[in-house]
Write an enzyme that holds these catalytic residues in place. Structure first.
Site, PDB file in Angstrom:
ATOM      1  N   TYR A  97      -1.470  -2.502  -1.533  1.00 10.67           N
ATOM      2  CA  TYR A  97      -0.607  -3.238  -0.608  1.00 10.67           C
ATOM      3  C   TYR A  97      -0.329  -2.429   0.659  1.00 10.67           C
ATOM      4  O   TYR A  97      -0.611  -2.880   1.774  1.00 10.67           O
ATOM      5  CB  TYR A  97       0.689  -3.629  -1.311  1.00 10.67           C
TER       6      TYR A  97
ATOM      7  N   LYS B 170      -1.807  -2.990   4.517  1.00 13.06           N
ATOM      8  CA  LYS B 170      -0.852  -3.250   5.603  1.00 13.06           C
ATOM      9  C   LYS B 170      -1.025  -2.221   6.721  1.00 13.06           C
ATOM     10  O   LYS B 170      -0.902  -2.555   7.909  1.00 13.06           O
ATOM     11  CB  LYS B 170       0.583  -3.225   5.074  1.00 13.06           C
TER      12      LYS B 170
END
Length: 490
Positions: free
Chosen positions: A237, A241
């Site tokens: 994640y 990002k």
């Protein structure tokens, strides 16, 4: 920086919101519609096959949610006509060129009308499939930027990231942008095109072997975690990002860009009402597991700070930053959290859980209240493994080997205990970097916004994002945990 007339600045604006069915997006949309009914148009991008499906999702998954209760009461019978006038559901997909918007007339309208784009689309699973996470969090950001460049009157692109793109850094973490190819551990060679090729090659290999869907998903998750850790990030994640930030930072040209980096987002503090939350936020998995009696021990540094921020404060900071930097040709980073101004230690969360669930127990399948006790917290992985081995009378070696990769091996050996133990161990594996986190997030840029809005008392109150006003005892015991029971446990 002078900052006045925030509400007025939203008047007659057309705003595109991606990820419109998400938790933070709902709070944002509700806030804009409630404080500025003269906003011109909100285009809400929703994954859907066609306009009709998108409209159904809009009413079922956005407007129909409890967070719109106050707006519903305010508008009364006119709510449906108000929404029809102000909100357009857009069928699309952030992971596609032109955001997957196939209706050419609608695309042209949006390119002519949109003043502001707010990119909230993301997949937030720590161990998401690498192909999915790259497509949404990294390439999705690139597609949003490409779309933004075609909007002839665009004043601002606001991209919501996460403060934990910082990885496991210690000390004061500054509000600075990522540059293309930058890694957290100094390992050279990070190239997004190469990462995409790596995914493509792995998928070809799996399909050539005739791998079932479950094996494909497992392999893609493992690839993501391994690539993230190779370059210094703890999970897929935050790695993807970071890649998204790099892509838009490199290619934005002179487009005004604000990147918002919230910390751990929790239920609303005040607006539209206290305690609204949807789905499992990061720390809530621990709270739910504890309240249901599934967690009796955990791992963490008692002195570490858990940086949490209510969802409505994040949205307030987004709106103020959006207004402050409209038409300013620069890149502005805002870390939105509490660790500098109003830090909360890990030990507090233990106490909150015990206090709350002792008085408000969950109910088991037989209708009996679940009793909770004090959680044993271990400050090292070795002490945690020893405790688990003694508690479940298992060979220590099995627990020392246990991680996401070896779960299937462990289940085959200890199938009768695997569900309960794997639940705890999976949480430990995913959240370990945050339970031993030794950093605090500088918010000097955010402080400048606070100072700028301070002269306007009414708007300072309406768009509050100062965590110093939060009493954490009151918030968790009387707002957040009751909200979790009401809106998530139901």
């Amino acid at each position: 920086m002078e900052l006045t007339g925030i509400v007025n600045s939203l008047e007659y604006k057309s705003i595109l919101v991606t990820g419109a069915a998400g938790f933070l997006a709902k709070i944002f949309v509700e806030k804009v519609l409630r404080v500025q009914p003269n906003v011109k148009k909100l285009y809400l991008l929703l994954r859907a096959a066609d306009a009709e499906s998108a409209t159904q999702r809009l009413h079922k998954e956005v407007i129909g949610k409890e967070v719109f209760r106050v707006l519903r009461e305010k508008c009364g019978a006119s709510l449906d006509s108000f929404i029809a006038d102000k909100v357009t559901a857009v069928a699309g997909d952030i992971a596609c060129d032109n955001l997957g918007i196939e209706a050419s007339d609608l695309r042209e309208e949006m390119w002519k009308e949109i003043d502001i784009i707010v990119n909230l689309a993301a997949t937030t699973n720590f161990d998401e499939r690498y192909d999915v996470s790259l497509g949404v969090n990294a390439m999705g950001a690139k597609y949003v930027l490409s779309f933004a460049k075609r909007c002839v009157k665009l004043q601002m692109l606001l991209h919501v990231s996460t403060a934990y793109v910082a990885g496991e850094q210690a000390g004061l973490i500054m509000e600075k942008p990522f540059r293309m190819g930058e890694t957290l551990n100094g390992t050279p060679g990070l190239d997004i095109e190469e990462e995409l090729k790596l995914v493509e090659e792995k998928m070809k290999e799996l399909r050539a072997l005739g791998a079932p869907k479950s094996a494909e998903t497992f392999a893609m998750k493992e690839l993501g975690i391994n690539r993230a850790r190779f370059y210094g990030w703890p999970n897929t994640y935050v790695f993807t990002k970071s890649l998204g930030e790099m892509l838009i930072g490199q290619s934005r040209g002179n487009l005004p860009l604000v990147i918002i980096r919230p910390t751990i987002i929790t239920s609303t503090y005040r607006e539209p009402f206290p305690g609204w939350v949807e789905g499992m936020r990061t720390i809530d998995s621990l709270g739910v597991g504890y309240g249901k009696g599934r967690i009796t021990c955990f791992l963490g540094d008692p002195e570490s700070i858990i940086d949490v921020i209510p969802g409505d404060m994040v949205v307030n900071a987004m709106i103020v930053a959006m207004v402050a930097h409209a038409n300013q040709h620069g890149e502005f980073i805002y870390q939105v959290g509490s660790s500098v101004r109003n830090p909360a230690k890990f030990t507090l969360f233990q106490d909150y859980g015990y206090q709350f669930f002792s008085k408000n127990p969950c109910i088991d399948k037989d209708g009996k209240p679940i009793k909770v006790g004090k959680v044993a917290v271990f400050s090292t992985m070795d002490s945690f493994h020893k405790y688990m081995a003694i508690r479940y009378m298992l060979p220590l070696k099995a627990l020392q080997l246990l991680n996401i990769v070896s779960c299937q091996y462990f289940q085959s050996l200890y199938s009768n205990l695997s569900r309960k133990i794997n639940f705890v161990m999976r949480l430990v594996e995913l959240y370990r970097p945050y339970l031993f986190f030794r950093g605090v997030f500088d918010d000097l840029n955010l402080e400048k916004l606070r100072i700028a809005i301070k002269d306007n008392g009414e708007e300072e109150n309406k768009f509050c994002f100062d965590t110093k006003c939060i009493d954490w005892d009151d918030y968790f015991l009387n707002i957040h945990l009751p909200g979790l029971i009401r809106y998530v446990f139901k």
